[in-house]
Design a protein around this motif. Structure first.
Motif, mmCIF file in Angstrom:
data_model
loop_
_atom_site.group_PDB
_atom_site.id
_atom_site.type_symbol
_atom_site.label_atom_id
_atom_site.label_comp_id
_atom_site.label_asym_id
_atom_site.label_seq_id
_atom_site.Cartn_x
_atom_site.Cartn_y
_atom_site.Cartn_z
ATOM 1 N N GLN A 86 0.844 -0.911 -0.163
ATOM 2 C CA GLN A 86 -0.002 -0.022 -0.142
ATOM 3 C C GLN A 86 0.991 1.057 -0.221
ATOM 4 O O GLN A 86 0.678 2.097 -0.743
ATOM 5 N N SER A 87 2.181 1.256 0.347
ATOM 6 C CA SER A 87 2.781 2.658 0.993
ATOM 7 C C SER A 87 4.267 2.190 1.475
ATOM 8 O O SER A 87 4.047 1.082 1.904
ATOM 9 N N HIS A 134 3.501 6.682 -1.988
ATOM 10 C CA HIS A 134 1.415 6.568 -1.696
ATOM 11 C C HIS A 134 0.883 6.015 -1.841
ATOM 12 O O HIS A 134 0.018 5.184 -1.491
ATOM 13 N N ARG A 135 1.109 5.199 -3.344
ATOM 14 C CA ARG A 135 0.351 4.641 -3.718
ATOM 15 C C ARG A 135 1.547 3.547 -4.708
ATOM 16 O O ARG A 135 2.116 3.659 -5.832
ATOM 17 N N GLY A 137 0.077 1.436 -7.243
ATOM 18 C CA GLY A 137 -0.372 0.814 -8.520
ATOM 19 C C GLY A 137 -0.283 -0.325 -8.889
ATOM 20 O O GLY A 137 -0.828 -1.266 -7.802
ATOM 21 N N ALA A 140 1.861 -3.458 -6.909
ATOM 22 C CA ALA A 140 1.082 -3.203 -5.590
ATOM 23 C C ALA A 140 1.727 -5.162 -5.006
ATOM 24 O O ALA A 140 1.906 -5.036 -3.956
#
Length: 196
Positions: A86-87, A134-135, A137, A140
């Motif tokens: 996630q981060s 932050h992401r 995408g 992931a």
């Protein structure tokens, strides 16, 4: 009368189900990883191994390149199938220097054919160079490799600390987020140790 009895039993069942759901912890913190070093003595890489409930959660690695000052930090994050990154936050701090933060830049793998692309920020905070993903995408659910070239390093700094925070999600009926915290320390070799 029957309707009232039915409603009362339905409400009891609903509150029992809700109580069972609230027992699942949505965020679990892990702050005591095992630190491993690279098997190859020519490499300076170190790895944080996180476990939860007896299972492997993730391995976060940092492999620096010294010439003799740090020139690159290679970060890798591996995690089990069925989990998603996630981060990520990494703080790079140069110890023993003049108190100025190092400067890092970013190279791949944040390009691809599919969306959403990862979202990344680079900034300085006090004495630290900070990288925030932050992401993740489209990547992931993959093992991630990030190359961070060092554009400035305080010459008198002889040690480096890398603080890592990773958020890993186990998707399901109720998503569980694992917050993985750990730090790695590196000694910067002298000119003699690097053959310089």
């Amino acid at each position: 009368m029957r309707r009232r009895a039915f409603l009362a039993s339905a409400l009891t069942a609903a509150s029992t189900t809700a109580a069972g759901c609230s027992a699942v912890e949505p965020r679990i913190e892990h702050a005591d990883p095992t630190v491993q070093t690279d098997d190859d003595p020519r490499d300076d890489g170190k790895y944080l191994e996180f476990r939860g409930d007896g299972d492997d959660l993730a391995t976060v690695g940092v492999d620096p390149r010294f010439t003799p000052l740090p020139k690159h930090f290679h970060t890798s994050i591996s995690h089990p199938e069925g989990t998603e990154l996630q981060s990520l936050t990494q703080r790079f701090v140069a110890l023993g220097g003049d108190g100025t933060p190092p400067r890092v830049s970013l190279q791949g793998p944040f390009m691809g054919d599919h969306e959403p692309h990862p979202s990344v920020s680079l900034f300085r905070e006090g004495t630290a160079a900070v990288v925030e993903v932050h992401r993740f995408g489209e990547i992931a659910d993959e093992t991630v490799f990030i190359d961070l070239p060092v554009t400035r390093w305080p010459e008198s700094a002889h040690r480096c600390v890398v603080e890592n925070t990773v958020e890993l999600v186990e998707p399901g009926l109720t998503d569980r987020t694992h917050v993985l915290d750990g730090r790695l320390e590196f000694e910067i070799p002298t000119d003699a140790e690097t053959g310089g």
